[in-house]
Design a protein around this motif. Sequence first.
Motif, mmCIF file in Angstrom:
data_model
loop_
_atom_site.group_PDB
_atom_site.id
_atom_site.type_symbol
_atom_site.label_atom_id
_atom_site.label_comp_id
_atom_site.label_asym_id
_atom_site.label_seq_id
_atom_site.Cartn_x
_atom_site.Cartn_y
_atom_site.Cartn_z
ATOM 1 N N ARG A 288 0.833 -1.217 0.000
ATOM 2 C CA ARG A 288 0.000 0.000 0.000
ATOM 3 C C ARG A 288 0.861 1.258 0.000
ATOM 4 O O ARG A 288 0.565 2.226 -0.721
ATOM 5 N N LYS A 289 1.919 1.253 0.763
ATOM 6 C CA LYS A 289 2.792 2.420 0.847
ATOM 7 C C LYS A 289 3.488 2.691 -0.490
ATOM 8 O O LYS A 289 3.539 3.842 -0.949
ATOM 9 N N SER A 292 0.733 3.439 -3.517
ATOM 10 C CA SER A 292 -0.354 4.371 -3.237
ATOM 11 C C SER A 292 -0.463 5.467 -4.298
ATOM 12 O O SER A 292 -1.535 5.698 -4.866
ATOM 13 N N THR A 387 -4.942 1.335 -1.088
ATOM 14 C CA THR A 387 -5.590 2.582 -1.485
ATOM 15 C C THR A 387 -4.617 3.504 -2.216
ATOM 16 O O THR A 387 -3.400 3.316 -2.167
ATOM 17 N N TYR A 389 -3.554 6.873 -1.653
ATOM 18 C CA TYR A 389 -3.527 7.973 -0.683
ATOM 19 C C TYR A 389 -4.868 8.111 0.054
ATOM 20 O O TYR A 389 -5.317 9.224 0.324
#
Length: 434
Positions: A288-289, A292, A387, A389
């Motif tokens: 995710r990081k 994103s 997601t 952000y």
Amino acid sequence: MKSIRYNSITYKNCDYLSFAYNVIQWIGVFPPSDSTKWTRLVFNFYRAIIFIILTLFTTLMTVQMFVTTELTILARTIDIWTMFFSGLYKWIYMTVFNWEFSHLKFSLAQLQTQGSKAYGRSADVFTADYLKQTKKISYWYLFSGFVAGFFIIVSPLLTYSKGDRSNFQYYNDPKSYPLSCWIPFTLNENWMFLTIFICHSIALALIVLVYLGIDTYFFGAIYAVGGQIELLNTSLNNNENNLAQFENVSCTNQTSVYTEKQKMRCYSTLRECVKHHILVLDYIKNIRKLFSTLILVDYVHGITSVTFALFQLTISASVIETISVICFIFVSVWHQYLNNFFGEFIIQKQLSVCTALYNVPWWRCDKRVRQLLTLMILRSIKPTLITGYYMYKLSYESFISFVKALYTYYMIFLDMRSASLLPILATILNTKIL
């Protein structure tokens, strides 16, 4: 890289993202493993060429959007420009953080090592069987993209043929080329036309490989960590069966020493499952990081390019052009669907851990293990979302919203066209530039 040596045996037996990793190397993101002075020099030169090609064509299409007054050229330019711009951004982002992205591949070996402690020696076989589908998904996804690219390349040859036009008119018409780019000089020779046409084709094939190659790496990482969750669930189910058998043994008045010894072994295995679960969640958070910003750029690209492609479909000049636009729309929507499919996939995989944990008789375990398993349940109830952000989460719900947004924007364009606002808008933009 030291991370490559996590577990050489596991890495060899389980093919973690090898095909997707090689594709990313082909487009100049990940450096070669045999890093010598001359290898680094050649690779940096190769990487610079890719950057120059993508930047040059993105710039030329940007200029073309502001100088054209034809609605068909404007719509056609925006379709491909969004793909070039977002693809160039994703390429630069992954190149800058190439070590972090490559670490996703090698971290899977660490996950597998921890999972093997709970599952047993056959864990590698379990994971290898699970990962067999990864290459098939990557092959077909890349193939669909190149098919769409092929139709885009041949479309101007069949749709906007020379006909009665002079060589000068044909060579200098942006519609005669696969990409709608601004031409900074006048073309009057056939070899110049062929050179520009071939350069356009190479640039299009390159951006397709860049865009879809990054996608396959993203999809593969999610699918692989989903396999680790399957391994974790199987380990938990095995412990449930073993504990049930031990309870039956105790009811038949067998020696309590044997039962307690086996229970302690099961509790030890459960502790390894807890550690495996923590590593899995950390891996998902890392995905995710890293992805994103790329997910958010993907969404903006998809909503913009597909909307203009749908509008272009209503003004296409021939069957071949219609087919090429349909292929482009199909691949773009398919791309967005896969993004959200794998986002939903990892959500459901995390929730499945809850079911496996509830089936384990954790209430019979000692206090320390019971607390750890309770923590696993709490973490699984609220899964980690992939997601962009936190503004766009990958799920089926988001894909439905994406399709609804496409329809809304498409209808707005049709209303503007019927009201003759689009030609006026294109003329205003061109006037401001001039």
